[in-house]
Design a protein around this motif. Structure first.
Motif, PDB file in Angstrom:
ATOM      1  N   ASN A 164       0.855  -1.173   0.000  1.00  0.00           N
ATOM      2  CA  ASN A 164       0.000   0.000   0.000  1.00  0.00           C
ATOM      3  C   ASN A 164       0.898   1.232   0.000  1.00  0.00           C
ATOM      4  OD1 ASN A 164      -2.427   1.426   0.075  1.00  0.00           O
ATOM      5  ND2 ASN A 164      -2.549   1.421   2.311  1.00  0.00           N
ATOM      6  N   SER A 165       0.306   2.380  -0.192  1.00  0.00           N
ATOM      7  CA  SER A 165       1.008   3.641   0.017  1.00  0.00           C
ATOM      8  C   SER A 165       0.299   4.396   1.130  1.00  0.00           C
ATOM      9  CB  SER A 165       1.020   4.494  -1.254  1.00  0.00           C
ATOM     10  OG  SER A 165       1.595   5.768  -0.979  1.00  0.00           O
ATOM     11  N   VAL A 166       1.067   4.881   2.099  1.00  0.00           N
ATOM     12  CA  VAL A 166       0.491   5.714   3.164  1.00  0.00           C
ATOM     13  C   VAL A 166       0.785   7.184   2.903  1.00  0.00           C
ATOM     14  CG1 VAL A 166       0.500   3.891   4.889  1.00  0.00           C
ATOM     15  CG2 VAL A 166       2.527   5.327   4.642  1.00  0.00           C
ATOM     16  N   GLY A 167       1.292   7.482   1.699  1.00  0.00           N
ATOM     17  CA  GLY A 167       1.432   8.862   1.257  1.00  0.00           C
ATOM     18  C   GLY A 167       2.439   9.679   2.034  1.00  0.00           C
ATOM     19  N   ASN A 168       2.316  10.992   1.896  1.00  0.00           N
ATOM     20  CA  ASN A 168       3.163  11.936   2.631  1.00  0.00           C
ATOM     21  C   ASN A 168       2.280  12.656   3.666  1.00  0.00           C
ATOM     22  OD1 ASN A 168       1.636  13.728   1.126  1.00  0.00           O
ATOM     23  ND2 ASN A 168       3.266  14.119  -0.367  1.00  0.00           N
ATOM     24  N   PRO A 169       2.851  13.521   4.502  1.00  0.00           N
ATOM     25  CA  PRO A 169       2.028  14.188   5.527  1.00  0.00           C
ATOM     26  C   PRO A 169       0.815  14.926   4.967  1.00  0.00           C
ATOM     27  CG  PRO A 169       4.353  14.458   6.042  1.00  0.00           C
ATOM     28  CD  PRO A 169       4.291  13.791   4.698  1.00  0.00           C
ATOM     29  N   ALA A 170       0.965  15.572   3.839  1.00  0.00           N
ATOM     30  CA  ALA A 170      -0.177  16.298   3.263  1.00  0.00           C
ATOM     31  C   ALA A 170      -1.286  15.340   2.838  1.00  0.00           C
ATOM     32  CB  ALA A 170       0.295  17.129   2.073  1.00  0.00           C
ATOM     33  N   SER A 171      -0.907  14.224   2.218  1.00  0.00           N
ATOM     34  CA  SER A 171      -1.893  13.229   1.799  1.00  0.00           C
ATOM     35  C   SER A 171      -2.616  12.644   2.997  1.00  0.00           C
ATOM     36  CB  SER A 171      -1.214  12.110   1.005  1.00  0.00           C
ATOM     37  OG  SER A 171      -0.592  12.604  -0.155  1.00  0.00           O
ATOM     38  N   LEU A 225      -4.082  10.395  -2.233  1.00  0.00           N
ATOM     39  CA  LEU A 225      -2.687  10.670  -2.570  1.00  0.00           C
ATOM     40  C   LEU A 225      -2.590  11.813  -3.570  1.00  0.00           C
ATOM     41  CD1 LEU A 225      -1.187   7.079  -3.028  1.00  0.00           C
ATOM     42  CD2 LEU A 225      -1.285   8.474  -0.953  1.00  0.00           C
ATOM     43  N   ASP A 226      -1.562  12.629  -3.415  1.00  0.00           N
ATOM     44  CA  ASP A 226      -1.326  13.675  -4.413  1.00  0.00           C
ATOM     45  C   ASP A 226      -0.627  13.058  -5.622  1.00  0.00           C
ATOM     46  OD1 ASP A 226       1.392  13.375  -3.746  1.00  0.00           O
ATOM     47  OD2 ASP A 226       1.374  15.118  -2.401  1.00  0.00           O
ATOM     48  N   ALA A 231       2.347   8.745  -8.356  1.00  0.00           N
ATOM     49  CA  ALA A 231       3.356   8.360  -9.351  1.00  0.00           C
ATOM     50  C   ALA A 231       4.403   7.443  -8.726  1.00  0.00           C
ATOM     51  CB  ALA A 231       4.016   9.611  -9.931  1.00  0.00           C
ATOM     52  N   HIS A 232       4.835   7.767  -7.499  1.00  0.00           N
ATOM     53  CA  HIS A 232       5.827   6.935  -6.821  1.00  0.00           C
ATOM     54  C   HIS A 232       5.289   5.524  -6.611  1.00  0.00           C
ATOM     55  CE1 HIS A 232       9.319   6.272  -4.117  1.00  0.00           C
ATOM     56  NE2 HIS A 232       8.485   5.459  -3.497  1.00  0.00           N
ATOM     57  N   PHE A 233       4.064   5.422  -6.129  1.00  0.00           N
ATOM     58  CA  PHE A 233       3.478   4.118  -5.835  1.00  0.00           C
ATOM     59  C   PHE A 233       3.303   3.300  -7.112  1.00  0.00           C
ATOM     60  CE2 PHE A 233      -0.394   1.542  -4.578  1.00  0.00           C
ATOM     61  CZ  PHE A 233       0.311   0.677  -3.769  1.00  0.00           C
ATOM     62  N   GLN A 234       2.818   3.910  -8.159  1.00  0.00           N
ATOM     63  CA  GLN A 234       2.614   3.185  -9.412  1.00  0.00           C
ATOM     64  C   GLN A 234       3.939   2.697  -9.996  1.00  0.00           C
ATOM     65  OE1 GLN A 234      -0.244   2.149 -10.732  1.00  0.00           O
ATOM     66  NE2 GLN A 234      -1.240   3.007  -8.906  1.00  0.00           N
ATOM     67  N   THR A 235       4.984   3.503  -9.820  1.00  0.00           N
ATOM     68  CA  THR A 235       6.301   3.098 -10.332  1.00  0.00           C
ATOM     69  C   THR A 235       6.841   1.910  -9.556  1.00  0.00           C
ATOM     70  OG1 THR A 235       6.731   5.393 -10.967  1.00  0.00           O
ATOM     71  CG2 THR A 235       8.615   3.904 -10.909  1.00  0.00           C
ATOM     72  N   VAL A 236       6.643   1.910  -8.225  1.00  0.00           N
ATOM     73  CA  VAL A 236       7.052   0.751  -7.411  1.00  0.00           C
ATOM     74  C   VAL A 236       6.362  -0.508  -7.921  1.00  0.00           C
ATOM     75  CG1 VAL A 236       6.988  -0.309  -5.123  1.00  0.00           C
ATOM     76  CG2 VAL A 236       7.551   2.108  -5.348  1.00  0.00           C
ATOM     77  N   LEU A 237       5.067  -0.420  -8.167  1.00  0.00           N
ATOM     78  CA  LEU A 237       4.313  -1.585  -8.648  1.00  0.00           C
ATOM     79  C   LEU A 237       4.826  -2.051 -10.011  1.00  0.00           C
ATOM     80  CD1 LEU A 237       0.624  -0.647  -7.664  1.00  0.00           C
ATOM     81  CD2 LEU A 237       2.396  -1.783  -6.302  1.00  0.00           C
ATOM     82  N   GLN A 238       5.174  -1.105 -10.878  1.00  0.00           N
ATOM     83  CA  GLN A 238       5.701  -1.470 -12.193  1.00  0.00           C
ATOM     84  C   GLN A 238       7.026  -2.215 -12.072  1.00  0.00           C
ATOM     85  OE1 GLN A 238       5.866   2.241 -14.330  1.00  0.00           O
ATOM     86  NE2 GLN A 238       3.640   2.515 -14.293  1.00  0.00           N
ATOM     87  N   LEU A 257       3.733   1.043  12.887  1.00  0.00           N
ATOM     88  CA  LEU A 257       4.685   2.046  13.345  1.00  0.00           C
ATOM     89  C   LEU A 257       4.359   3.391  12.714  1.00  0.00           C
ATOM     90  CD1 LEU A 257       7.912  -0.137  12.964  1.00  0.00           C
ATOM     91  CD2 LEU A 257       6.471   0.124  14.986  1.00  0.00           C
ATOM     92  N   ASP A 258       4.667   4.456  13.432  1.00  0.00           N
ATOM     93  CA  ASP A 258       4.250   5.791  12.993  1.00  0.00           C
ATOM     94  C   ASP A 258       5.155   6.415  11.933  1.00  0.00           C
ATOM     95  OD1 ASP A 258       2.117   5.691  14.654  1.00  0.00           O
ATOM     96  OD2 ASP A 258       2.850   7.161  16.113  1.00  0.00           O
ATOM     97  N   TYR A 259       6.341   5.857  11.718  1.00  0.00           N
ATOM     98  CA  TYR A 259       7.296   6.580  10.895  1.00  0.00           C
ATOM     99  C   TYR A 259       7.147   6.346   9.393  1.00  0.00           C
ATOM    100  CZ  TYR A 259       9.992   2.193  11.821  1.00  0.00           C
ATOM    101  OH  TYR A 259      10.409   0.897  11.998  1.00  0.00           O
ATOM    102  N   TYR A 260       6.217   5.503   8.957  1.00  0.00           N
ATOM    103  CA  TYR A 260       6.144   5.166   7.541  1.00  0.00           C
ATOM    104  C   TYR A 260       5.588   6.302   6.686  1.00  0.00           C
ATOM    105  CZ  TYR A 260       7.345   0.366   8.605  1.00  0.00           C
ATOM    106  OH  TYR A 260       8.013  -0.752   9.016  1.00  0.00           O
ATOM    107  N   THR A 261       6.140   6.442   5.484  1.00  0.00           N
ATOM    108  CA  THR A 261       5.650   7.335   4.439  1.00  0.00           C
ATOM    109  C   THR A 261       5.681   6.563   3.123  1.00  0.00           C
ATOM    110  OG1 THR A 261       7.880   8.182   3.955  1.00  0.00           O
ATOM    111  CG2 THR A 261       6.570   9.402   5.579  1.00  0.00           C
ATOM    112  N   HIS A 262       4.841   6.959   2.206  1.00  0.00           N
ATOM    113  CA  HIS A 262       4.815   6.306   0.886  1.00  0.00           C
ATOM    114  C   HIS A 262       4.609   4.793   1.036  1.00  0.00           C
ATOM    115  CE1 HIS A 262       5.707   9.870  -1.510  1.00  0.00           C
ATOM    116  NE2 HIS A 262       6.633  10.198  -0.622  1.00  0.00           N
TER     117      HIS A 262
END
Length: 414
Positions: A164-171, A225-226, A231-238, A257-262
């Motif tokens: 999954n993607s947990v995005g960035n702080p803004a997301s 997600l912004d 784009a980052h998540f889709q590229t990882v999947l590719q 854990l709280d520290y995850y992003t993306h």
């Protein structure tokens, strides 16, 4: 007084520890090929490191840490996970000053106060990797692929990757309100932990193992997600598809854990009751800064070795354990015994795994001992053989026996 091991710990005895050695050696060899370097950090750190690095609202910090005051009245904690200590070391030793990104791995014990059960101990062991300095989606895919390949090479079957993607702080800020709108109407139905987390960290509610049935229709964070995160998540999947790593997108996967992003991911396998997560990890782009270092992106994974070995046992996997003993020397007579002591040491210096009797037993009992130790050969040295400068070398598998010069015994065995 009869002493027993502490609750939630285990003794790894001969006969079992060889399985651990095999798995650990596989991890080390895999990291060598992926060009990860080993790091070893203390098993205890300042408590504040884990509070800040792991997160105040996590179960680890709230319920599970082994914390104590040392003789200087400082609060110290046995490490409950590997990432925070590695990040602290990365910052303290200024590894960020190296021209290339840092690719590190560790193997060692962790400590959490939990209810002991199959695959979950209070002292447990993790193999993990951490990468600092790269934001490229390709390193996310590499880390996931490394863990998947580890399971494949040790013979674990039916391992699945959930991502999954947990995005960035803004997301996450945008998603937080959508999630609150979904959770608030059912607040009274949720467990006490979830009710507490709704206000402090609603994403952690989705990680609850008790209330999963309520979350089937929860909004997907992927919809919040912004453009950059998507784009980052889709590229990882590719990249995972390019490497033929099978995966399933799980929009409720947030990790504990709280520290995850993306990127956030887990490895799943059946075999130890209700517990099916055998490893996982994700990206933590803000963690280095949180523990006092310069802003550096990071990503890592952790794999629980107890769970891996338990599932290997359940799957009846045959591990190719190395035969521990090349030769068992049997000396008959006082002069032969003196020569055997010297011969034994010489063989060991040459790289031969060798053993002899130290209990003064008869030849028949020594042969039985050699058989129990699964020795490839027995080497029998009597007074007559010693006078001729020879030794009788017997294959334990075939029973074939031949005489070889004492000076050439090591060559025959290597």
């Amino acid at each position: 007084m009869a002493f027993q091991k502490p609750t939630g710990t285990q003794d790894l005895l001969p006969g079992t520890v060889e399985r651990w050695q095999y798995v650990e050696q596989k991890a080390r060899d895999l990291c060598r090929r992926f060009h990860y370097r080993e790091i070893r950090t203390p098993i205890f750190e300042q408590t504040e490191l884990f509070v800040r690095g792991v997160g105040e609202t996590t179960d680890i910090v709230e319920k599970e840490m082994y914390t104590f005051r040392d003789k200087g009245d400082r609060s110290m904690t046995l490490r409950p996970e590997g990432t925070a200590g590695v990040v602290r070391s990365f910052v303290e030793n200024k590894l960020y000053g190296e021209p290339d990104m840092s690719k590190l791995y560790y193997i060692g014990p962790m400590f959490r106060y939990e209810r002991p059960q199959a695959g979950r101990q209070r002292q447990f062991h993790q193999f993990g990797v951490e990468v600092f300095g790269a934001e490229e989606a390709s390193i996310d895919a590499e880390v996931i692929a490394l863990g998947y390949q580890f399971y494949a090479e040790i013979g674990l079957k039916d391992v699945k990757v959930e991502i999954n993607s947990v995005g960035n702080p803004a997301s996450r800020t945008a998603y937080r309100q959508k999630l609150l709108d979904f959770l608030n109407p059912m607040r009274d139905k949720l467990c006490k932990d979830c009710q507490s987390r709704i206000e402090r960290n609603p994403l952690r509610v989705l990680d609850c193992k008790t209330d999963q049935a309520y979350f089937a229709d929860a909004p997907s964070i992927l919809d919040s997600l912004d453009e950059e995160c998507t784009a980052h998540f889709q590229t990882v999947l590719q990249y995972l598809q390019a490497m033929e790593i099978p995966f399933v997108v799980n929009t409720r996967l947030v990790r504990g854990l709280d520290y995850y992003t993306h990127t956030a991911f887990e490895y799943k396998a059946q075999g130890i009751g209700a517990i099916d997560t055998i490893g996982g990890g994700g990206r933590y782009n803000g963690l280095v800064g949180d523990v006092g270092g310069p802003d550096q992106p990071g990503i890592g994974l952790g794999i629980g070795l107890e769970r891996v070995l338990l599932i290997l046992e359940k799957q009846e996997a045959s591990l190719p354990l190395v035969n521990p003993l090349d030769v068992y020397i049997i000396a008959l007579g006082e002069q032969a015994e003196q020569e055997a002591v010297k011969l034994l040491f010489d063989l060991r210096k040459r790289g031969v795994a060798a053993e002899k009797d130290y209990l003064g037993r008869k030849m028949k009992a020594q042969m039985k001992s050699a058989d129990r130790m699964q020795a490839r050969y027995t080497a029998i040295l009597g007074e007559d053989e010693l006078a001729r400068g020879e030794i009788a070398l017997k294959s334990m598998a075939t029973g074939e026996q031949r005489f070889v010069p004492l000076a050439r015994l090591a060559d025959e065995l290597l």
